[in-house]
Design an enzyme around this catalytic site. Sequence first.
Site, PDB file in Angstrom:
ATOM      1  N   GLY A 234      -8.894   5.011 -29.100  1.00 35.61           N
ATOM      2  CA  GLY A 234      -7.464   5.227 -29.252  1.00 35.61           C
ATOM      3  C   GLY A 234      -7.095   5.431 -30.700  1.00 35.61           C
ATOM      4  N   GLU A 256     -13.597   3.647 -31.528  1.00 33.96           N
ATOM      5  CA  GLU A 256     -13.611   5.103 -31.690  1.00 33.96           C
ATOM      6  C   GLU A 256     -12.154   5.517 -31.813  1.00 33.96           C
ATOM      7  OE1 GLU A 256     -12.939   8.666 -31.333  1.00 33.96           O
ATOM      8  OE2 GLU A 256     -13.535   8.549 -29.233  1.00 33.96           O
ATOM      9  N   CYS A 290      -8.945  13.573 -30.005  1.00 36.18           N
ATOM     10  CA  CYS A 290      -9.208  12.964 -31.310  1.00 36.18           C
ATOM     11  C   CYS A 290     -10.035  13.875 -32.218  1.00 36.18           C
ATOM     12  CB  CYS A 290      -9.903  11.619 -31.138  1.00 36.18           C
ATOM     13  SG  CYS A 290     -11.457  11.700 -30.218  1.00 36.18           S
ATOM     14  N   GLU A 385      -2.416  12.864 -38.103  1.00 34.88           N
ATOM     15  CA  GLU A 385      -3.010  13.306 -36.842  1.00 34.88           C
ATOM     16  C   GLU A 385      -1.849  13.663 -35.914  1.00 34.88           C
ATOM     17  OE1 GLU A 385      -6.381  11.882 -33.620  1.00 34.88           O
ATOM     18  OE2 GLU A 385      -5.115  10.353 -34.528  1.00 34.88           O
TER      19      GLU A 385
END
Length: 490
Positions: A234, A256, A290, A385
Site C-alpha cells: 500500500g 511493499e 505502484c 505519486e
Amino acid sequence: MNNAASLLAPETWSEKLFDGTWRQATGTIAVHEPATGEVLGLVGLSDPASLGAIAERAMRAQAAWADTPAEERATIMRRAADLFEQERDQLIGMIMRETGGVRGKAETELAGTIGELIHSAALLIAPEGQILAHPDRSKLSFARRVPLGLVGVITPWNFPMLLAMRSVAPAVALGNAVILKPDPQTPIVGGAVIARIFEEAGVPPGVFSVVNGGADVGEALITTPETRLITFTGSTTVGRRVGELSGLHLKKVGLELGGKSPFIVLDDADLEAAASAGAWGSFLHQGQICMASGRHIVHRKVLDDYLEILSRKARQLKVGNPLLSTDIAIGPIINAKQLARVDEIVRNSVAAGANLVTGGTFEGPFYHPTVLSNVNPQVPAYHLEIFGPVAPVVAAEDEDDAIRIANDTEYGLSSAIQTGSLERGLKLARRIKAGMVHINDQTISDLPGIPFGGMGQSGNGSRFGSTTNWEEFTQWQWMTAGGEPARYPF
C-alpha cells in the site's frame, strides 16, 4: 453479481466472515462498483476484538498443517490453481466490476494469481536446510527452515486478488497459517473468493482466515500477539504506521510501498516504441499501480517529438465503463476522493508552471489520459505519486542529467530506460536506485519467479517471489544431534 449457482455463489459468503467456516457477521460492508456506484454485494464486517480468538484458532490449525507432508500441501496449492482456472470467466467479470479494470487487466491479475499458487507448490521441492560444520565430528549439525507460525497479510484495492496471493500462497504452502485483511473497497475478489477456493481446494479449517474492515481491524491484526509476520502492500504513509506498530510488537514486517518510477527516453530511442511503452506505463489501470511510470525523463533532443507521439496516443485511448465495450482502455478511478486528488495534482501542477498538453478533464468517475510537459521540481506532479492516468514529462539535458532526475525521489520501486544501444542501457541501469530496472520496456512488470521489491521509501528491503519466499515466510532453526550424551566438567 452473477447469482447462478457456482463455487463462488454470493449466498455462500454474503454478510459472512471466514475463519475456516463461514460465520454470520453482526455488521456488513457494502461493496460498490466504481464505474456505476452499484452495490455488488455485502461482506461481513469484523470486530477488532475478535482477532484474538481467530488467531488462537489459526495457531491450533497451523501446528497440524506444518506437520502435513510437503507434497500434500503442494497438491492443495495446485488444486486451488485449477479452481481459479475453472472459474476464469466469472472471476474476470468480478475483477472488472469490483476494481474498475479493463478485461486485459483482469486477465493479467487472474493469471498472476494462478502463477503464484503454482510457484508456491514448486517451493516445496527445494531443500529445507543445510548441513553445517561442527568441531565435534561425532555430532551432526544442521540448520533448517521452519514456518513462522501465523502470518498477517494486508492488501490494497488495485490488484486485490494477485497482491493477496503473492503473500498468502507461499506463506500457506510453507506451513504457516494466514489471516488476510483485504482493502474494504475490494473484499470480494480480494478476500471472499480466495477463502471460498481455498476451502474447496482442501486447505484445513483455521489455516486461512479473512477479516474485513478499516484501520482498526488492520491494527488489531498487527498487534495480536500470535502474528509473527505482517506483509503490507500500500501507500508509504500507511506503511510507516504498519512498520511502527510491527516494530513496537517485535514483529517481522514486509513492506511493499509507493513509487514514482522513472521512465527514461534517450536520444537514440525508437520514439514510437518508447511512447507506446510510456503510455502503457502511465495509463494502464488508470495509473493506479505502484510501478506506474511516474515521470517520463526525456532527452531534450527528442523531447518535442516524444511529446507529440505520447499525447497522440493518450488522445486515442477510449474512456468509460469497461463492461460496456471491449475497446475501452481507461476505466473509472476507484473512488471520488482519489479522483479529486488526481485532479487537484494536475490543476496545481499547471498553476505551478507545467503545460497541459492533453487531458486534465473528467466525466463522472472517468479521468481522461493526461500529459503534462515542463514538469520540474517546483511542480507537484514531479514528486507526488499521483495514482491516476497522468504522464508528467521532464526534460533531461544528457545521460547524467537523466540519472540525476531519476534518482531525485524518495522512492525506488521500478524504472525503465529506452535506448537504441543495449550497452548504453546497461551502463545507465546500474546507476538507477530502484529495485527493478527494465531496458527497452516500461516500468510495470511482476512475475511469480522474481524477487519483487523496492529501495528507499518504496519498501524495507523485503522481497516477494522466487526463492526469496523462503526468507520471508520461514525462519532458521539450528539443530545438533550426537549419538552419545555430552559430558561436561560440572
